[in-house]
Design a protein around this motif. Structure first.
Motif, mmCIF file in Angstrom:
data_model
loop_
_atom_site.group_PDB
_atom_site.id
_atom_site.type_symbol
_atom_site.label_atom_id
_atom_site.label_comp_id
_atom_site.label_asym_id
_atom_site.label_seq_id
_atom_site.Cartn_x
_atom_site.Cartn_y
_atom_site.Cartn_z
ATOM 1 N N VAL A 1 34.132 43.328 38.490
ATOM 2 C CA VAL A 1 32.872 42.565 38.411
ATOM 3 C C VAL A 1 32.376 42.541 36.958
ATOM 4 C CG1 VAL A 1 30.433 42.615 39.070
ATOM 5 C CG2 VAL A 1 32.208 42.945 40.808
ATOM 6 N N ARG A 2 32.458 43.690 36.287
ATOM 7 C CA ARG A 2 31.958 43.761 34.905
ATOM 8 C C ARG A 2 32.850 42.940 33.959
ATOM 9 N NH1 ARG A 2 28.498 47.205 31.855
ATOM 10 N NH2 ARG A 2 27.540 47.556 33.878
ATOM 11 N N VAL A 3 34.162 43.007 34.158
ATOM 12 C CA VAL A 3 35.074 42.255 33.273
ATOM 13 C C VAL A 3 34.838 40.753 33.455
ATOM 14 C CG1 VAL A 3 37.485 41.823 32.643
ATOM 15 C CG2 VAL A 3 36.788 44.114 33.338
ATOM 16 N N THR A 4 34.611 40.351 34.706
ATOM 17 C CA THR A 4 34.336 38.928 34.974
ATOM 18 C C THR A 4 33.037 38.494 34.287
ATOM 19 O OG1 THR A 4 35.447 39.216 37.096
ATOM 20 C CG2 THR A 4 34.120 37.231 36.847
ATOM 21 N N GLU A 5 32.042 39.352 34.357
ATOM 22 C CA GLU A 5 30.763 39.034 33.684
ATOM 23 C C GLU A 5 30.949 38.919 32.169
ATOM 24 O OE1 GLU A 5 27.902 41.436 36.799
ATOM 25 O OE2 GLU A 5 28.008 42.139 34.724
ATOM 26 N N LEU A 6 31.730 39.850 31.630
ATOM 27 C CA LEU A 6 31.987 39.812 30.178
ATOM 28 C C LEU A 6 32.666 38.501 29.779
ATOM 29 C CD1 LEU A 6 33.229 43.471 29.625
ATOM 30 C CD2 LEU A 6 31.331 42.413 28.379
ATOM 31 N N ALA A 7 33.629 38.059 30.603
ATOM 32 C CA ALA A 7 34.348 36.807 30.307
ATOM 33 C C ALA A 7 33.373 35.627 30.349
ATOM 34 C CB ALA A 7 35.485 36.602 31.290
ATOM 35 N N LYS A 8 32.493 35.614 31.339
ATOM 36 C CA LYS A 8 31.516 34.513 31.440
ATOM 37 C C LYS A 8 30.576 34.517 30.234
ATOM 38 C CE LYS A 8 31.252 34.386 36.483
ATOM 39 N NZ LYS A 8 30.411 34.667 37.638
ATOM 40 N N ARG A 9 30.187 35.725 29.813
ATOM 41 C CA ARG A 9 29.269 35.829 28.676
ATOM 42 C C ARG A 9 29.954 35.393 27.385
ATOM 43 N NH1 ARG A 9 27.110 41.338 26.913
ATOM 44 N NH2 ARG A 9 27.738 42.000 28.984
ATOM 45 N N HIS B 1 45.254 47.685 35.568
ATOM 46 C CA HIS B 1 45.117 48.351 34.263
ATOM 47 C C HIS B 1 44.949 47.308 33.159
ATOM 48 C CE1 HIS B 1 49.209 47.221 34.875
ATOM 49 N NE2 HIS B 1 49.625 47.661 33.704
ATOM 50 N N ALA B 2 45.703 46.207 33.259
ATOM 51 C CA ALA B 2 45.585 45.155 32.235
ATOM 52 C C ALA B 2 44.222 44.465 32.346
ATOM 53 C CB ALA B 2 46.717 44.150 32.388
ATOM 54 N N MET B 3 43.753 44.312 33.575
ATOM 55 C CA MET B 3 42.433 43.710 33.776
ATOM 56 C C MET B 3 41.348 44.590 33.125
ATOM 57 S SD MET B 3 39.643 44.073 36.033
ATOM 58 C CE MET B 3 40.291 44.981 37.427
ATOM 59 N N ALA B 4 41.444 45.914 33.316
ATOM 60 C CA ALA B 4 40.474 46.826 32.697
ATOM 61 C C ALA B 4 40.592 46.769 31.170
ATOM 62 C CB ALA B 4 40.712 48.251 33.190
ATOM 63 N N SER B 5 41.817 46.711 30.700
ATOM 64 C CA SER B 5 42.055 46.635 29.267
ATOM 65 C C SER B 5 41.470 45.340 28.689
ATOM 66 C CB SER B 5 43.571 46.705 29.024
ATOM 67 O OG SER B 5 43.866 46.476 27.694
ATOM 68 N N LEU B 6 41.617 44.269 29.451
ATOM 69 C CA LEU B 6 41.029 42.995 29.017
ATOM 70 C C LEU B 6 39.512 43.134 28.880
ATOM 71 C CD1 LEU B 6 41.077 39.942 28.444
ATOM 72 C CD2 LEU B 6 41.100 39.553 30.921
ATOM 73 N N GLY B 7 38.902 43.884 29.797
ATOM 74 C CA GLY B 7 37.449 44.093 29.721
ATOM 75 C C GLY B 7 37.046 44.737 28.403
ATOM 76 N N ILE B 8 37.821 45.736 27.971
ATOM 77 C CA ILE B 8 37.527 46.390 26.685
ATOM 78 C C ILE B 8 37.658 45.360 25.553
ATOM 79 C CG2 ILE B 8 38.193 48.226 25.074
ATOM 80 C CD1 ILE B 8 37.322 49.488 27.682
ATOM 81 N N THR B 9 38.703 44.565 25.617
ATOM 82 C CA THR B 9 38.918 43.537 24.577
ATOM 83 C C THR B 9 37.744 42.559 24.534
ATOM 84 O OG1 THR B 9 41.295 43.684 24.971
ATOM 85 C CG2 THR B 9 40.523 41.743 23.776
ATOM 86 N N LEU B 10 37.285 42.133 25.711
ATOM 87 C CA LEU B 10 36.172 41.165 25.743
ATOM 88 C C LEU B 10 34.911 41.792 25.146
ATOM 89 C CD1 LEU B 10 36.780 39.724 29.347
ATOM 90 C CD2 LEU B 10 37.313 38.598 27.183
ATOM 91 N N ALA B 11 34.665 43.066 25.497
ATOM 92 C CA ALA B 11 33.483 43.751 24.945
ATOM 93 C C ALA B 11 33.609 43.865 23.424
ATOM 94 C CB ALA B 11 33.341 45.131 25.578
ATOM 95 N N GLU B 12 34.802 44.168 22.949
ATOM 96 C CA GLU B 12 34.999 44.285 21.497
ATOM 97 C C GLU B 12 34.850 42.924 20.821
ATOM 98 O OE1 GLU B 12 37.703 48.269 20.994
ATOM 99 O OE2 GLU B 12 38.816 46.432 21.350
ATOM 100 N N HIS B 13 35.324 41.883 21.514
ATOM 101 C CA HIS B 13 35.236 40.551 20.896
ATOM 102 C C HIS B 13 33.787 40.064 20.838
ATOM 103 C CE1 HIS B 13 38.105 37.700 19.220
ATOM 104 N NE2 HIS B 13 37.285 36.723 19.595
#
Ligand code: DSN
Length: 428
Positions: free
Chosen positions: A69-77, A262-274
């Motif tokens: 849910v959080r990774v999806t929100e990060l992508a939308k943001r 694991h890749a989905m969680a990793s993507l979340g970190i990338t989105l937050a960093e970006h």
């Protein structure tokens, strides 16, 4: 130690050493941040989650759901869109989902031609062919390495494709979406943009903003200018709820079962960093690409689109016909520890004898290089390509240059114990 295990470990170790002494310049690659890499080791790697958070087919997803849910929100943001799906496991997989959701076999799709830089999934022997669609390609202005706008408008009106696909893998300049917008609205095609190469530039506020310029869907892999894990993403401004449901169902149960948690969680970190560092990173990528284009041009290489400043992205296309062609040049550069790829250019007819090479600045930027360093990179490339120096000799100087560039930039600092934390919570 088992012989096969030892063999594999040894090859991976050798690869690590080689790449730590190389200039990685393939335009579709990048290196992940330490915190995002850490996520690739966690227990999510060992689990299944099918469907959507809260509607799973497996137990054990309580925390996976919260992460998703959080990774999806990060992508939308980050991409400022209403719909984001972080489950596709690659860019091609996301592309298949769009084709599955929005087209039926024998429908027509329009796209850039392969020789003009399109991705393999647009071809009849790629994802488009798997879905049984007919591809018609846009007229292309090879001098400007971009669509011929008038010709494309005419073609769209004649063909009235079910899906109009834009974007490419040799992506030097923004697609003229704004100029095509009225026509696309008039004919009602779904407007889809494959942004794999330029996602990080889009999110960093550079390049173009496809969803504000007429595109309804963006797909991409998440490991190019967006420097994340090997994964995929689908972003959209759906026309209505029905279209959104179709997109969701096309991902699961359509083309993804488990989505590599694991890749989905990793993507979340990338989105937050970006969200934090993406603008500065994207700006530097583009400055470096332009500086490298100019520096190579000054050293006698035929970098395409000099009249347009060579590029407005991370990528450069270089015609190396007079130096032996793309295959030979890419091989010689590899011997010098400069990692690139041979690439078709618009006038090419044979995919096995392409006349070009493609270079990307995104990974060199990620390890901290700036415009002045592009002069040194251009010198090293020119020594191999135009001066015909022994690549092994050049490799020694490449390795020496890399000693100055050892860390990953534009990301959060990883704590010293970061990797240990997960090892300790996992059974041995
Ligand atoms: N094959 C990748 C590229 O190099 O552009 C895209 O998937």
């Amino acid at each position: 130690m088992n012989e096969d295990v030892a063999f594999i470990q040894e090859q991976v170790d050798r690869h690590h050493v080689w790449f730590s002494e190389s200039l990685p310049m393939i335009a579709s690659e990048n290196i992940i941040s330490p915190l995002a890499r850490e996520m690739l080791l966690v227990d999510f790697q060992d689990r299944y989650a099918e469907g959507l958070p809260g509607e799973r087919y497996y137990q054990g997803n309580e925390f996976v759901d919260q992460v998703e849910v959080r990774v999806t929100e990060l992508a939308k943001r980050l991409f400022r869109c209403r719909h984001a799906d972080v489950r596709p496991i690659s860019g091609t997989n996301a592309n298949l989902a769009v084709l599955f959701a929005l087209a039926e076999p024998s429908d027509t799709i329009t796209s850039v031609a392969l020789s003009d830089g399109a991705h393999i999934s647009t071809a009849k022997f790629g994802a488009v062919g798997v879905r049984g669609l007919k591809t018609i390609t846009y007229p292309f202005n090879t001098r400007d390495m971009n669509l011929d706008v008038d010709g494309t408008i005419k073609l769209l009106r004649e063909v009235r494709p079910k899906i109009a696909l834009f974007g490419q893998s040799v992506f030097l300049f923004p697609t003229p979406l704004k100029e095509l917008r009225d026509t696309l609205q008039e004919i009602g095609s779904y407007v889809w943009y494959d942004g794999a190469h330029v996602l990080g530039l889009i999110a960093g506020g550079q390049f173009q903003d496809p969803l504000r310029e007429g595109a309804e869907i963006i797909t991409g892999s998440t490991h190019k200018t967006l420097p994340g894990p090997q994964h995929g993403i689908l972003l959209a401004e759906p026309r209505d709820e029905k279209m959104e449901k179709k997109l969701l169902r096309a991902v699961f149960p359509g083309v993804v079962s488990n989505h590599h948690l694991h890749a989905m969680a990793s993507l979340g970190i990338t989105l937050a960093e970006h969200l934090e560092f993406g603008r500065a990173y994207a700006e530097q990528i583009m400055r470096n690409a332009k500086a490298l284009g100019q520096a190579l041009h000054e050293r006698g290489l035929r970098v395409l689109c000099e009249h347009l400043g060579f590029t407005a992205s991370h990528a450069l296309a270089v015609d190396v016909t007079e130096h032996g062609g793309g295959a030979e040049v890419a091989l010689n550069l590899e011997r010098a520890n400069i990692i690139t790829n041979k690439n078709l250019l618009p006038t090419d007819t044979s995919p096995v004898r392409p006349s070009g090479i493609r270079l990307g600045s995104q990974e060199l930027t990620r390890i901290g290089m700036r415009e002045s360093d592009m002069q040194d990179v251009a010198d090293l490339i020119a020594r191999v390509v135009t001066k015909g120096e022994d690549p092994k000799k050049v490799a020694r100087d490449v390795a020496a240059m890399r000693r100055e560039f050892r860390s990953v930039h534009f990301c959060f600092e990883a704590g010293a114990a970061a990797h240990l934390r997960y090892r300790m919570t996992r059974p041995a």
